[in-house]
Design a protein around this motif. Sequence first.
Motif, PDB file in Angstrom:
ATOM      1  N   PRO A 674       0.849  -1.202   0.000  1.00  0.00           N
ATOM      2  CA  PRO A 674       0.000   0.000   0.000  1.00  0.00           C
ATOM      3  C   PRO A 674       0.883   1.250   0.000  1.00  0.00           C
ATOM      4  N   TYR A 676       0.701   3.795   1.537  1.00  0.00           N
ATOM      5  CA  TYR A 676       0.917   4.368   2.866  1.00  0.00           C
ATOM      6  C   TYR A 676       2.228   3.884   3.474  1.00  0.00           C
ATOM      7  N   MET A 677       2.553   2.637   3.175  1.00  0.00           N
ATOM      8  CA  MET A 677       3.798   2.100   3.676  1.00  0.00           C
ATOM      9  C   MET A 677       4.919   2.792   2.922  1.00  0.00           C
ATOM     10  N   LYS A 678       5.870   3.273   3.624  1.00  0.00           N
ATOM     11  CA  LYS A 678       6.980   3.861   2.869  1.00  0.00           C
ATOM     12  C   LYS A 678       7.765   2.723   2.233  1.00  0.00           C
TER      13      LYS A 678
ATOM     14  N   GLU B  57       7.542   2.778  11.007  1.00  0.00           N
ATOM     15  CA  GLU B  57       7.399   3.497  12.262  1.00  0.00           C
ATOM     16  C   GLU B  57       6.816   2.537  13.293  1.00  0.00           C
ATOM     17  N   PHE B  59       4.431   2.729  15.281  1.00  0.00           N
ATOM     18  CA  PHE B  59       2.965   2.593  15.367  1.00  0.00           C
ATOM     19  C   PHE B  59       2.361   1.903  14.145  1.00  0.00           C
ATOM     20  N   VAL B  60       3.133   1.751  13.081  1.00  0.00           N
ATOM     21  CA  VAL B  60       2.617   1.008  11.928  1.00  0.00           C
ATOM     22  C   VAL B  60       2.849  -0.470  12.190  1.00  0.00           C
ATOM     23  N   PRO B  72      -2.825  -1.523   5.398  1.00  0.00           N
ATOM     24  CA  PRO B  72      -1.909  -1.264   6.512  1.00  0.00           C
ATOM     25  C   PRO B  72      -2.697  -0.938   7.783  1.00  0.00           C
ATOM     26  N   ILE B  74      -2.444   0.711  11.847  1.00  0.00           N
ATOM     27  CA  ILE B  74      -1.623   1.418  12.818  1.00  0.00           C
ATOM     28  C   ILE B  74      -2.270   1.282  14.186  1.00  0.00           C
ATOM     29  N   ILE B 103      -7.084   2.320   5.486  1.00  0.00           N
ATOM     30  CA  ILE B 103      -6.135   2.122   6.572  1.00  0.00           C
ATOM     31  C   ILE B 103      -6.891   1.617   7.795  1.00  0.00           C
ATOM     32  N   LEU B 156      -3.837  12.030  12.057  1.00  0.00           N
ATOM     33  CA  LEU B 156      -3.481  10.780  12.720  1.00  0.00           C
ATOM     34  C   LEU B 156      -2.672   9.902  11.781  1.00  0.00           C
ATOM     35  N   ILE B 157      -3.061   9.904  10.520  1.00  0.00           N
ATOM     36  CA  ILE B 157      -2.481   8.947   9.595  1.00  0.00           C
ATOM     37  C   ILE B 157      -1.303   9.527   8.841  1.00  0.00           C
ATOM     38  N   PHE B 158      -1.466  10.752   8.372  1.00  0.00           N
ATOM     39  CA  PHE B 158      -0.464  11.245   7.421  1.00  0.00           C
ATOM     40  C   PHE B 158       0.619  12.122   8.026  1.00  0.00           C
TER      41      PHE B 158
END
Lengths: 704, 171
Positions: A674, A676-678, B57, B59-60, B72, B74, B103, B156-158
């Motif tokens: 995704p 979002y995942m770097k 990170e 929290f991910v 994903p 978190i 998410i 929160l997410i970005f």
Amino acid sequence: MAEDYITDGMLETFLYESSQLLEKLQELVLENQDEDYFDDGAINEIFRIMHTIKGSSGIMMYDNITKATHRLEDVFFCLRESHPPVDHEKLCELVLEVGDFVTGQLDKIQEGGEPDGDEKPIVEKVSDFLTKIKENIAGKSDKAAVKAGEILLAPPVPEVDEESASSDEPQKYYIAPVATSDSKFYHIKITYCQDTLMSNIRAYTAVFSLKEIAEDLMYIPEDIITNESSHDVIMKDGFAIALQCKESKEKVIELIDHLAGVEKIDINEVDSNEFLAGFVPEEVIEQREAEAQVPQEEKENYVIEKPKAVKKPAKAAPKDLQSYISVNIKKMDVLMDLIGELVIAEAVVLQNPDLKVPGLELANFNKAAAQLTKITGDLQDGIMRIRMIPLANTFQKMKRIVYDTSHKLGKDIELEMIGEETEVDKNIIEHISDPIMHLIRNSVDHGIEEKEDRIKNHKPEKGKITIEAKNDGDKVCIIVSDDGKGLNPDALLDKAEKNGLLTKAREAYTEKEAFNLITLPGFSTKEQVTELSGRGVGMDVVVKNIQEINGTLEIDSVQGHGSTMTIKIPLTLAIIKGIVMKVASTTFVVSTNSVKEFLQLREQTLHKQPDGGEFIMIRGDSYPVIRLKERFGMKDTPDSENAILAFIEHEDKHACILVDELLGEQEIVIKALPDYMKKVKGISGCTQLGDGSIGLIIDPGVII
Amino acid sequence: MSDMEDQDKMEAPVQDSNKQKDRFMTFKCGDEYYGIAISYVEEITTIQSITEVPQMEPFVKGLINLRGKIVPVIDVRIRFGKEPIPYNDRTCIMILKVKDTLIGLIIDTISEVVNIPAEEIVSPPKGEKGNGADRFVYGIGKVDGQVKLLIKPETLIFDSPEEESEEEICE
């Protein structure tokens, strides 16, 4: 105004249909480019294509397209009527140019822009051409010239909004319900093919065509433009028109016959009373039934049956008889996901722990389960196959490339295509088109010699390029070969030496290695840079593009007899065979292709270098050992009892990766991580495993 | 284009903006109740196996397989700088769609959907730094004497974690 009734659906249909027609147009021209003239079939076909695009772009109010196609239509009308002698080559170029112009405009529309291209230069060109033909005709036959002149004088297609009917210019097309003695009355019924989209719009096109000759015109349903549901009515009952005009029945049919999607036209001449009485649907139905029984003998009825595949009539090859629908790829992806889910749900049911209770009688269950497994397997296969499309389109494009480049260079070259029905995954097609195009250009430019040289070397004057596709196991081979001068290994080595590209002694290069030099960045053998190729970027880009889709390029050549480039690509990018491995609590997958062998850790000795790097000796050679836990910065756990070393290879590099456990091999569907995942270095994607969990796909190129 | 709409309808049947106005999905994380505008919420699932992805990170937490979609997730606790607690059968994953990104938020307990009209929402206190999580809160909703901290999922997410690295994990 017109904008009010132009909907997205209409636009989509217009774009789709027009691009189909343009493809057909290009195909027609290229098919006939080597002849000296277009035969009647081709002339009619091009005329129809132009007429249809003219009509529909008129409805969509794309003026410049309308004008350009209108003028070309005039040319073909003239050709059709009087068969004047023409410069065929010039004509081909002209048609392609108009086609390109329209394609360019369509692209703009597709991207949401306005088709603002200037049609004047091209219209002028075509007009000049037309004038020349007219002069020819004038010498040949006066009558034909008059006809051609008439059509030239015809004003451009009128704007199609209803309101302007009352304004000055288009008035002459509109209903003038004064019956003169030689007026004829017709009841016309148009039936559209089953799969026709937006038949109401097509019906409007028919009305539009007829307005040019109509003295009086009525049609049912009346609200074809404003009411989309009229589509259903038309599909069910057909589209009925009552027409008063001076023209003959044949002329009327001609006007509406070529419109897209028309399956059948019933036309009845009636007297004025009947005409005024309007439509009598029952009668028409009766007549249609009657026709069904005696279709040929009916005196006053013309029935024109059209082939089902209207878009590809006449010379339609067998494959064209299949019917196609175009589907949004997103819908297919949804389907793919659902199938994946189904397979997992199936596994959950069939391997349910509840079934493990001792003493259960499961014979029937197992039978049913086997059946279910088979069906889901077939379903998965089927979905995969939907994504496969034949290379034919890509190959067609190449025809055009050969035509363009060979003309520019003044070479006479024919292109032979073999196996264009070979299918590959859609994603791959998108990536393969550019490399093939490059190879073809190279062949035209560098490969095939000038005419004089060919004659000197006792070769046929006409050069030949072959493009072939075939299946080879789970790969597809695409072979581009020419009968040109081939590659000269010595010349290649000279050049490479001059450019400082050699990495070992010149003598050590095999012939094949010498050929491969051309794929190096900054290598170009042609002394002079031409417009088409020879900028020294090219082959290296080709190779890079091919490698991106896990393909390879092989170069072979016999000096003086031509060269052969073979691209090998996987059938599909979406599915690979992968080895599933576990490291700590995370599952990783490596493509089976890159794994050479497995070694058990406890039987091996790991050697430590002073800097902490570990290596292993295999058959006398040393290879680095990569601990995935370390590499990915995961929690360090002691090596497991079953720890395995997977010996992987990427290009010429080798390494061993240390994993905790080997889980097995499986076909996996590759998905991107995704957004979002770097981006994680060394992980190229993820996949869903058989048990529903997710595996991370390792990119061996980065890891090693 | 129409397919996309179809799909949306399929996944979130109550896409009627009028009905969704002022409605918040509330959940518990630690001792506080939080709320997220319901238009973001796609669905809620129970906790399921999460595939850890390296180099993320803290929290991910990783990826889950949501019926073939890879999403994903978190952990809100860690994101808020609280001590993580082991997941139990009350732990939920709330799937949000934010700017077309799916998410999952791992939360302690899902609560209920509440109606908080705009006049019942006040601004959070300014100035004092709390536990580092206060920048996620854009408003405080009052419902029957209770307080819900309203969160903008975008932050929160970005929000890039670099900004918060000093403030985070100080509880």
